[in-house]
Write an enzyme that holds these catalytic residues in place. Structure first.
Site, short mmCIF file in Angstrom:
data_model
loop_
_atom_site.label_atom_id
_atom_site.label_comp_id
_atom_site.label_asym_id
_atom_site.label_seq_id
_atom_site.Cartn_x
_atom_site.Cartn_y
_atom_site.Cartn_z
N GLU A 44 -56.84 35.02 44.32
CA GLU A 44 -56.07 34.87 43.10
C GLU A 44 -54.99 33.78 43.22
O GLU A 44 -54.66 33.13 42.23
CB GLU A 44 -55.45 36.23 42.73
N HIS B 29 -55.26 30.84 44.85
CA HIS B 29 -55.93 29.60 44.49
C HIS B 29 -56.18 29.52 42.98
O HIS B 29 -56.00 28.48 42.35
CB HIS B 29 -57.31 29.50 45.16
N GLN C 197 -57.35 20.31 61.22
CA GLN C 197 -56.11 21.07 61.13
C GLN C 197 -56.18 22.39 61.90
O GLN C 197 -55.21 23.16 61.89
CB GLN C 197 -55.69 21.29 59.68
N GLN D 48 -46.85 27.85 47.12
CA GLN D 48 -45.60 27.96 47.86
C GLN D 48 -45.78 28.81 49.11
O GLN D 48 -44.96 28.75 50.02
CB GLN D 48 -44.55 28.57 46.94
#
Lengths: 282, 282
Positions: free
Chosen positions: B35, B37, B61, B148
């Site tokens: 959710e 994304h 990464q 975030q």
């Protein structure tokens, strides 16, 4: 011809040109233009709808002991030369706008940057690829023009453009030479008349190496040794390197084969000069 | 909705959209969408003419001991979810096209990348900034959307975009949480029911820290110490870090002031989870 100093203004112009389906040709320079630069500029003007030439002496590609402060500058003369060539925009950003306080990001090609010029100028190519990336994002060119004189730089920028999927055509232009064969460089200005004469040894040695190889020499170490001997025979010259490298990975070749670059860097007096020759060897 | 696998095809589409003066919104993901994304995607669809979502599990990464091979993947489910959200293009490049043989170029933010997650995951952010740069050059977005939840990543990408003069708006979207407050992550899938319960300690500790600061605590080391104590009290948790940092430079704060991020990383069982809270402190 318009002189642009603000990065945001440059980006707006590029955006407008792109929307108009215009191709942008870009020649990044450090100014103090000579005929070598001007041939890049003429080619860019010929190939594209709009031509942008940047003039920016990039501090991050100079070492602490190098000639950043003394690097020759003459904006007025540069602008006159570019106006004559019908350049559309000269982009002349301020150092503090290009590298504001807190600046922290670098673009680095991790292969082929620690050899040749990268050995005696650590971080030089990191500075070059970083500023070229930034300028590309400011100017958004379709084609960017670089001189073959800075051969290692050209190959490293090609690698960066390919690796980072920049949708830009890197156009290589032949080295322009003064009478006698000295490769044009803004740093030639530093040479005394005697040094200018002595500097001819660089190209003369490259031409000899080319002949040796064309006559059948395939031993890279042998060519290297003979080139070193030639440079050392000139009293005003101090050798940095003389090398035969692959153009694919910039590594020195024991066996000369494929697309190669013969490259020399030497100090003439206190001025560091470079030159190179490209060959295809079967 | 179109599935694009070729880099060149993606670039052609972006070029065409740009010529048509269409704005492109871009959501880079490693797939296995949750959710969190999908809220980025919905925002991108809302803000832009065209939305591109990339799905690419980026090997550079991940550390050698990390979960690159096991990272959860479910393309079919992802495509169904994106189709429902009216995404225009899903970009799904192959690893060998993104990093072909001889690949050598990296983009690196040199400040704020060796702290927090960068301390336990060396080279992680170098991989992130490199792949994001590449994807930006493939997709050429006007706006790019990041969660975030990966707070340090978001701040580092903002720094990269500013530093390299990428003409892209980085849009930050709030962390989406499961019931109980656990931040959504593709890695939550690894958790057993007991671990999922234990994982709540991360957000609960962040909320406590927020309260301490809101009630007047300004000693960063004190908040850090108390957060560490909270995490260590959970038997299934192994602390990686608990820190109060400046959002400007990601350095830990002795005196809590300005735009800050309170951040925690902890292993729950063998699953590494992160979460953070942003505050403005006068």
């Amino acid at each position: 011809m318009e002189l642009i100093k603000e990065i945001k203004t440059m980006q707006k112009i590029s955006q407008k040109e792109a929307l108009g389906n215009k191709t942008i040709g870009f020649v990044p320079t450090m100014g103090y233009l000579h005929e070598g630069h001007l041939q890049l500029v003429e080619k860019a003007v010929e190939d594209n709808d709009t031509t942008v030439v940047s003039i920016f002496v990039n501090p991050t590609q100079f070492g602490p002991e190098e000639d950043y402060e003394e690097y020759p500058r003459d904006l007025k003369r540069d602008l006159d030369l570019l106006r004559e060539r019908k350049v559309d925009y000269v982009f002349y950003p301020a150092v503090e706008d290009v590298y504001p306080e807190g600046y922290a990001t670098y673009v680095q090609v991790e292969k082929g940057t620690d050899v040749l010029c990268g050995r005696s100028r650590p971080n030089h190519f990191k500075g070059v690829t970083t500023v070229v990336s930034k300028l590309f994002n400011m100017v958004r060119p379709h084609r960017a023009y670089f001189g073959q004189k800075d051969g290692q730089q050209l190959l490293i920028i090609r690698r960066m453009v390919d690796d980072l999927n920049m949708d830009i055509e890197v156009v290589a232009c032949p080295t322009v030479r003064e009478e006698g064969g000295l490769a044009m460089s803004s740093r030639n200005k530093y040479l005394s008349p005697e040094e200018r004469e002595a500097a001819l040894v660089i190209n003369q040695t490259l031409q000899k190496a080319r002949e040796w190889i064309e006559k059948g020499e395939r031993d890279g170490w042998e060519v290297k040794k003979k080139m070193e001997r030639e440079i050392k025979a000139e009293p005003l010259a101090t050798l940095d390197y003389a090398s035969v490298v692959s153009r694919e990975n910039l590594q020195e070749l024991g066996e000369i084969k494929g697309p190669i670059m013969i490259a020399i860097a030497a100090f003439i007096g206190s001025t560091r000069l470079i030159d190179n020759v490209w060959l295809e060897v079967n």
